[in-house]
Scaffold this motif. Structure first.
Motif, PDB file in Angstrom:
ATOM      1  N   VAL A  34      30.104  21.071  35.924  1.00 57.48           N
ATOM      2  CA  VAL A  34      31.228  20.805  35.028  1.00 57.48           C
ATOM      3  C   VAL A  34      31.870  22.156  34.718  1.00 57.48           C
ATOM      4  O   VAL A  34      31.229  23.025  34.138  1.00 57.48           O
ATOM      5  CB  VAL A  34      30.752  20.149  33.719  1.00 57.48           C
ATOM      6  N   PRO A  35      33.123  22.363  35.139  1.00 56.26           N
ATOM      7  CA  PRO A  35      33.777  23.652  34.885  1.00 56.26           C
ATOM      8  C   PRO A  35      33.969  23.874  33.393  1.00 56.26           C
ATOM      9  O   PRO A  35      34.404  22.966  32.685  1.00 56.26           O
ATOM     10  CB  PRO A  35      35.146  23.509  35.564  1.00 56.26           C
ATOM     11  N   LEU A  36      33.621  25.071  32.923  1.00 54.70           N
ATOM     12  CA  LEU A  36      33.720  25.361  31.492  1.00 54.70           C
ATOM     13  C   LEU A  36      34.731  26.461  31.184  1.00 54.70           C
ATOM     14  O   LEU A  36      35.623  26.288  30.378  1.00 54.70           O
ATOM     15  CB  LEU A  36      32.350  25.802  30.950  1.00 54.70           C
ATOM     16  N   TYR A  37      34.564  27.595  31.852  1.00 54.47           N
ATOM     17  CA  TYR A  37      35.360  28.771  31.499  1.00 54.47           C
ATOM     18  C   TYR A  37      35.916  29.448  32.741  1.00 54.47           C
ATOM     19  O   TYR A  37      35.282  29.456  33.790  1.00 54.47           O
ATOM     20  CB  TYR A  37      34.496  29.782  30.740  1.00 54.47           C
ATOM     21  N   MET A  38      37.097  30.055  32.572  1.00 55.63           N
ATOM     22  CA  MET A  38      37.716  30.773  33.675  1.00 55.63           C
ATOM     23  C   MET A  38      38.232  32.132  33.224  1.00 55.63           C
ATOM     24  O   MET A  38      38.556  32.330  32.059  1.00 55.63           O
ATOM     25  CB  MET A  38      38.923  29.986  34.196  1.00 55.63           C
ATOM     26  N   SER A  39      38.318  33.050  34.188  1.00 57.48           N
ATOM     27  CA  SER A  39      39.041  34.297  33.976  1.00 57.48           C
ATOM     28  C   SER A  39      40.319  34.234  34.804  1.00 57.48           C
ATOM     29  O   SER A  39      40.398  33.464  35.760  1.00 57.48           O
ATOM     30  CB  SER A  39      38.192  35.484  34.436  1.00 57.48           C
ATOM     31  N   ALA A  40      41.292  35.041  34.425  1.00 60.98           N
ATOM     32  CA  ALA A  40      42.548  35.103  35.185  1.00 60.98           C
ATOM     33  C   ALA A  40      42.991  36.545  35.234  1.00 60.98           C
ATOM     34  O   ALA A  40      43.167  37.188  34.201  1.00 60.98           O
ATOM     35  CB  ALA A  40      43.606  34.250  34.505  1.00 60.98           C
ATOM     36  N   SER A  41      43.156  37.048  36.454  1.00 57.08           N
ATOM     37  CA  SER A  41      43.504  38.447  36.631  1.00 57.08           C
ATOM     38  C   SER A  41      44.769  38.535  37.475  1.00 57.08           C
ATOM     39  O   SER A  41      44.855  37.907  38.529  1.00 57.08           O
ATOM     40  CB  SER A  41      42.324  39.145  37.295  1.00 57.08           C
ATOM     41  N   PHE A  42      45.727  39.304  37.009  1.00 50.20           N
ATOM     42  CA  PHE A  42      47.045  39.354  37.641  1.00 50.20           C
ATOM     43  C   PHE A  42      47.318  40.735  38.231  1.00 50.20           C
ATOM     44  O   PHE A  42      47.127  41.742  37.543  1.00 50.20           O
ATOM     45  CB  PHE A  42      48.132  39.053  36.606  1.00 50.20           C
ATOM     46  N   ILE A  43      47.748  40.762  39.493  1.00 44.24           N
ATOM     47  CA  ILE A  43      48.281  41.996  40.079  1.00 44.24           C
ATOM     48  C   ILE A  43      49.762  41.718  40.314  1.00 44.24           C
ATOM     49  O   ILE A  43      50.122  40.821  41.088  1.00 44.24           O
ATOM     50  CB  ILE A  43      47.573  42.362  41.395  1.00 44.24           C
ATOM     51  N   ILE A  44      50.607  42.465  39.606  1.00 42.31           N
ATOM     52  CA  ILE A  44      52.035  42.145  39.582  1.00 42.31           C
ATOM     53  C   ILE A  44      52.835  43.305  40.158  1.00 42.31           C
ATOM     54  O   ILE A  44      52.554  44.478  39.869  1.00 42.31           O
ATOM     55  CB  ILE A  44      52.506  41.868  38.135  1.00 42.31           C
ATOM     56  N   GLU A  45      53.840  42.985  40.968  1.00 44.39           N
ATOM     57  CA  GLU A  45      54.722  44.017  41.512  1.00 44.39           C
ATOM     58  C   GLU A  45      55.737  44.402  40.431  1.00 44.39           C
ATOM     59  O   GLU A  45      56.324  43.531  39.776  1.00 44.39           O
ATOM     60  CB  GLU A  45      55.442  43.473  42.762  1.00 44.39           C
ATOM     61  N   GLU A  46      55.918  45.702  40.286  1.00 42.01           N
ATOM     62  CA  GLU A  46      56.921  46.221  39.351  1.00 42.01           C
ATOM     63  C   GLU A  46      58.265  45.530  39.621  1.00 42.01           C
ATOM     64  O   GLU A  46      58.669  45.381  40.777  1.00 42.01           O
ATOM     65  CB  GLU A  46      57.045  47.727  39.622  1.00 42.01           C
ATOM     66  N   GLY A  47      58.930  45.103  38.572  1.00 44.41           N
ATOM     67  CA  GLY A  47      60.234  44.455  38.740  1.00 44.41           C
ATOM     68  C   GLY A  47      60.160  42.943  38.825  1.00 44.41           C
ATOM     69  O   GLY A  47      61.189  42.269  38.880  1.00 44.41           O
ATOM     70  N   PHE A  48      58.949  42.378  38.826  1.00 47.90           N
ATOM     71  CA  PHE A  48      58.800  40.924  38.915  1.00 47.90           C
ATOM     72  C   PHE A  48      59.442  40.279  37.678  1.00 47.90           C
ATOM     73  O   PHE A  48      59.215  40.728  36.549  1.00 47.90           O
ATOM     74  CB  PHE A  48      57.317  40.558  38.998  1.00 47.90           C
ATOM     75  N   PRO A  49      60.233  39.225  37.870  1.00 47.94           N
ATOM     76  CA  PRO A  49      60.934  38.637  36.721  1.00 47.94           C
ATOM     77  C   PRO A  49      59.967  38.019  35.707  1.00 47.94           C
ATOM     78  O   PRO A  49      59.105  37.214  36.064  1.00 47.94           O
ATOM     79  CB  PRO A  49      61.813  37.550  37.362  1.00 47.94           C
TER      80      PRO A  49
END
Lengths: 344, 344
Positions: free
Chosen positions: B93-108
């Motif tokens: 049963v899924p309980l917890y998640m992490s979320a990690s973002f790699i974003i390009e400069e200038g992304f709207p």
């Protein structure tokens, strides 16, 4: 950027990833607002989760450093240490990690082998198992060589379930840092050949779990710990006082900074307080235990440079004040951006 | 690539990230060899970890899809569903998640807001909390718009601690798929405007935890589950028989494929069996329970297309055989690479 600027015109800037003020705003206005849960609102390095009768720490970080290799480490070692340290300062014993790779097409297999082997040996040293992972390859030019994400799970040491919140911090508590600051960012500057340096500076990149476990098992009155990575010591201290009824006063003369690092900062106009570290953490402890904490750290550390750098004060709540080496006072604010992008 | 080619000359190719044969070789020769632990050796989508008296599932995936938005979803929804599904097919049963973002400069910022809000609503639907995260921003041109990594923790349902190993699979067991295959990859093809399509195809991207929980709580004899993402149904079936003493026989006529998807495959020379899905999973069940499993899935699914597609056989161990629609037999091998890169 004016706050009334409509979202249609806003773009992500490098400073949104700096670990400073703009990162905090993005976390607040975008992630916490949307994901909206108590763990995230604690704004700690790791989420503390109760499952059945146990408390777990859970954390993640992506590593996009440039260059991939630097004096004292590489992106693989960094990716293991970073997650081990986030769990450790949350009062947890790190147990398991994931490792996820985004690789640019054409990346040399030999370098990947060196990086993976470096991860394996650091994980072994820290006593964690890398138990699950993922590999994605993107077309040439669609990422910069290699990005690594690690996530980690640790078991919180009994009695330290709330240390990540720092709720027991009070005026008079002492602030300790475990050694020289600024070494990691300096090593990256050296690896990028940004300055002609006489001798290279070695990154402090290391797993802190063993020294932290030595401290925790002594039943000392530790009120809070956090590792000082992106944004440096100055950022961590600002996080500690944010929205709290106390302030912090630190003494420049007591903060360990190598001469070489001071020289680099002088030339580039950087402040050692905002330099990134990868093996430094801040402890806030009851005054009665500060000597013993320093002794325990120094027994484990070849530099023996753990230092009492200041204390929690009831004056100027929410602010960090520095007593400068020449007798002045200076406000240490949360930095808006990064001195140097992509250092961790 | 000749196997005696020395490592100095080897480079990472797009196919190393395909989920097919080259990905499996990389996992074997690089990651499992270096990280070397039992959880990794189980080669399942999630590691199963015993901590105290509880069994946890732990998994991670990075998402590098292009384009970021497609009919039926976006990279954010996909990043949540992918991790929820990896945990669910591992019996957790899924309980917890992490979320990690790699974003390009200038992304709207507006697009980031849409994606994060889409993650939040899918997480809410699945009943998981996104409790920790990370944000990195890289200079323009150093990544392709946005990459997301998610990791997740789930609690394994009592009695299903070993389902990820598939140790109880035996000849005669039935193979079930929960609906139409190939929709996700087709939707990406449509979003990339690779073909002039009369009507758009909607991705099957969805969280499978609720339907899987409905199955598990009925105490049926489920031997194995896996979601068929990168590499499609054909890859999962090959993973099931790999190094085992049984084979698989499936019937083309029983595999649900939409006419539109068949047409796309016809034109591009693709095989629906290798098309990526983001809401499809394979179940291997005792023959006595196959009808009930199909009934439970169809009660939860508007398409009502769960199908018994074949069975485990004692003949041709290690192989997957397809009885074709026109009465022939064809070996379904593990694909070497991907039909289309960056679809999940």
């Amino acid at each position: 950027m004016p706050s009334d600027m409509s979202i249609e015109h806003q773009r992500i800037l490098l400073n949104h990833g700096s670990g400073g003020k703009m990162t905090h705003e993005l976390i607040e206005n975008l992630f916490i607002r949307n994901f909206n849960n108590e763990s995230l609102k604690a704004r700690s390095d790791a989420a503390i989760l109760q499952i059945a009768d146990k408390f777990f720490a859970f954390t993640t970080d992506s590593y996009v450093i440039d260059p991939l290799f630097f004096p004292g480490g590489d992106i693989g070692k960094l990716a293991v240490c970073g997650t081990v340290n986030d769990l450790s300062v949350s009062g947890a014993v790190p147990l398991y990690m994931s490792a996820s790779f985004i690789i640019e097409e054409g990346f040399p297999m030999e370098l990947l082998e060196r990086i993976v082997s470096s991860m394996a040996s650091e994980a072994k040293y820290a006593g964690v198992d890398i138990v699950t992972g993922d590999t994605k390859v993107v077309d040439k030019g669609k990422c910069d060589k290699l990005f690594i994400n690690t996530a980690g799970i640790g078991l919180v040491v009994k009695g330290y379930e709330n240390i990540h919140k720092g709720l027991d911090i009070q005026p008079g508590d002492k602030i300790i840092v475990n050694g020289y600051i600024g070494d990691h960012e300096s090593s990256i500057i050296s690896a990028r050949n940004l300055l002609p340096l006489k001798s290279e500076i070695i990154s402090d990149c290391c797993s802190l779990n063993h020294v932290i476990q030595s401290i925790l098992k002594n039943n000392l009155s530790i009120k809070f710990m956090r590792d000082a990575t992106r944004g440096g010591l100055g950022t961590v201290l600002n996080e500690v006082v944010d929205h709290r009824l106390f302030g912090i006063e630190i003494n420049e003369n007591n903060i360990p900074v190598r001469e070489q690092v001071k020289a680099i900062c002088e030339i580039l106009g950087f402040d050692p307080l905002y330099m990134a570290n990868e093996g430094k953490f801040v402890l806030i402890v009851d005054p009665k235990d500060s000597d013993q904490v320093i002794r325990i750290i120094n027994e484990a550390n070849i530099d023996r440079m753990a230092s009492l750098i200041g204390e929690i004060t009831s004056e100027s709540p929410g602010m960090v004040l520095l007593n400068t080496g020449i007798g002045g006072k200076r406000i240490i604010d949360m930095p808006v951006g990064e001195q140097l992008p992509r250092i961790c």
